[in-house]
Design an enzyme around this catalytic site. Structure first.
Site, PDB file in Angstrom:
ATOM      1  N   CYS A   8      -0.280   4.772   0.884  1.00 17.71           N
ATOM      2  CA  CYS A   8       0.572   3.761  -0.625  1.00 17.71           C
ATOM      3  C   CYS A   8       0.833   4.689  -1.395  1.00 17.71           C
ATOM      4  O   CYS A   8       1.224   5.621  -1.805  1.00 17.71           O
ATOM      5  CB  CYS A   8      -1.337   2.659  -0.691  1.00 17.71           C
ATOM      6  SG  CYS A   8      -2.065   3.639  -1.399  1.00 17.71           S
ATOM      7  N   ASN A  11      -2.797   6.627  -3.975  1.00 19.62           N
ATOM      8  CA  ASN A  11      -2.866   6.802  -3.287  1.00 19.62           C
ATOM      9  C   ASN A  11      -5.209   6.909  -3.733  1.00 19.62           C
ATOM     10  O   ASN A  11      -5.891   7.980  -3.416  1.00 19.62           O
ATOM     11  CB  ASN A  11      -2.813   8.494  -2.917  1.00 19.62           C
ATOM     12  CG  ASN A  11      -4.111   9.606  -1.650  1.00 19.62           C
ATOM     13  OD1 ASN A  11      -4.432  10.692  -2.045  1.00 19.62           O
ATOM     14  ND2 ASN A  11      -4.289   8.247  -0.885  1.00 19.62           N
ATOM     15  N   CYS A  13      -5.825   3.005  -4.367  1.00 26.25           N
ATOM     16  CA  CYS A  13      -6.623   2.231  -3.770  1.00 26.25           C
ATOM     17  C   CYS A  13      -6.546   1.915  -2.277  1.00 26.25           C
ATOM     18  O   CYS A  13      -7.792   2.211  -1.626  1.00 26.25           O
ATOM     19  CB  CYS A  13      -6.009   0.830  -3.985  1.00 26.25           C
ATOM     20  SG  CYS A  13      -6.431   0.782  -6.436  1.00 26.25           S
ATOM     21  N   ARG A  14      -5.302   1.522  -1.391  1.00 24.56           N
ATOM     22  CA  ARG A  14      -5.386   1.542   0.038  1.00 24.56           C
ATOM     23  C   ARG A  14      -5.680   2.398   1.061  1.00 24.56           C
ATOM     24  O   ARG A  14      -6.347   1.672   2.072  1.00 24.56           O
ATOM     25  CB  ARG A  14      -4.130   0.469   0.349  1.00 24.56           C
ATOM     26  CG  ARG A  14      -3.575  -1.243  -0.738  1.00 24.56           C
ATOM     27  CD  ARG A  14      -2.691  -1.234  -0.159  1.00 24.56           C
ATOM     28  NE  ARG A  14      -1.986  -0.412  -1.199  1.00 24.56           N
ATOM     29  CZ  ARG A  14      -0.154  -0.540  -1.321  1.00 24.56           C
ATOM     30  NH1 ARG A  14       0.149  -1.615  -0.967  1.00 24.56           N
ATOM     31  NH2 ARG A  14       0.470   0.335  -2.045  1.00 24.56           N
ATOM     32  N   SER A  15      -4.968   3.213   0.514  1.00 21.71           N
ATOM     33  CA  SER A  15      -4.829   4.284   1.252  1.00 21.71           C
ATOM     34  C   SER A  15      -6.262   5.338   1.482  1.00 21.71           C
ATOM     35  O   SER A  15      -6.659   5.491   2.481  1.00 21.71           O
ATOM     36  CB  SER A  15      -3.691   5.382   2.033  1.00 21.71           C
ATOM     37  OG  SER A  15      -3.908   6.087   0.166  1.00 21.71           O
ATOM     38  N   ASP A 126      -1.319  -3.949  -2.211  1.00 23.07           N
ATOM     39  CA  ASP A 126      -1.815  -3.566  -3.281  1.00 23.07           C
ATOM     40  C   ASP A 126      -2.444  -4.257  -4.038  1.00 23.07           C
ATOM     41  O   ASP A 126      -2.208  -5.481  -5.200  1.00 23.07           O
ATOM     42  CB  ASP A 126      -0.339  -2.865  -4.172  1.00 23.07           C
ATOM     43  CG  ASP A 126      -0.783  -2.077  -5.016  1.00 23.07           C
ATOM     44  OD1 ASP A 126      -2.529  -1.477  -5.196  1.00 23.07           O
ATOM     45  OD2 ASP A 126       0.193  -1.252  -5.900  1.00 23.07           O
TER      46      ASP A 126
END
Length: 159
Positions: A8, A11, A13-15, A126
């Site tokens: 993401c 690095n 939140c999402r990943s 995001d």
């Protein structure tokens, strides 16, 4: 060993959520020795920091511990090292393509949600500037994508 990198922007939140969820799935399937998982960001805003506290709380509420993950930036060696570089959205997908000049290695870059074809979403949004429902939605999408990815790896690599 198959190597998967979730990507993401920062690095945090999402990943890392995808890394944690997929690692838990691999543990449950007994495939930790066959698949290596990591995450990184296309930008260097948060290098060395743990995932966002909201990501950690959301993941932990579903039994996924992200405390040991630390943000890092995608490195040139990642394009060689990893079999899959899975972008959370189109912007990060384009950033990865721009950073990889080797046409053969570019084929390793994909959108993560391509592994969840039953869902209409092609991107994991995001959640950074939103509220808790955004993190819950990300977790829902990540869990679906991770299940599809696990199925893909089992079929492709016979693991």
């Amino acid at each position: 060993m198959v190597k998967v990198l979730f990507v993401c922007m920062g690095n945090i939140c999402r990943s890392p959520m995808a890394e944690g969820v997929f690692r838990r799935m691999l543990e449950g399937a007994g495939l930790v020795e066959q698949v290596y998982v990591d995450s990184a960001g296309t930008h260097s805003y948060h290098i060395g920091t743990p995932p966002d506290s909201r990501s950690q709380a959301t993941a932990l509420s579903r039994g996924v511990d992200l405390r040991d993950i630390r943000a890092r930036r995608v490195a040139a060696t990642d394009f060689v090292e990893f079999d899959y570089l899975l972008a959370m959205d189109r912007a990060n997908y384009q950033d990865l393509l721009a950073a990889c000049q080797d046409a053969e290695l570019r084929s390793r870059i994909r959108l993560f949600m391509d592994f969840a074809p039953a869902l209409p979403e092609r991107e994991v949004p995001d959640p950074y500037y939103g509220g808790p429902t955004g993190f819950e939605r990300v977790m829902d999408l990540v869990e679906e994508g991770a299940q599809g990815l696990l199925l893909h790896l089992r079929e492709r690599y016979r693991i």
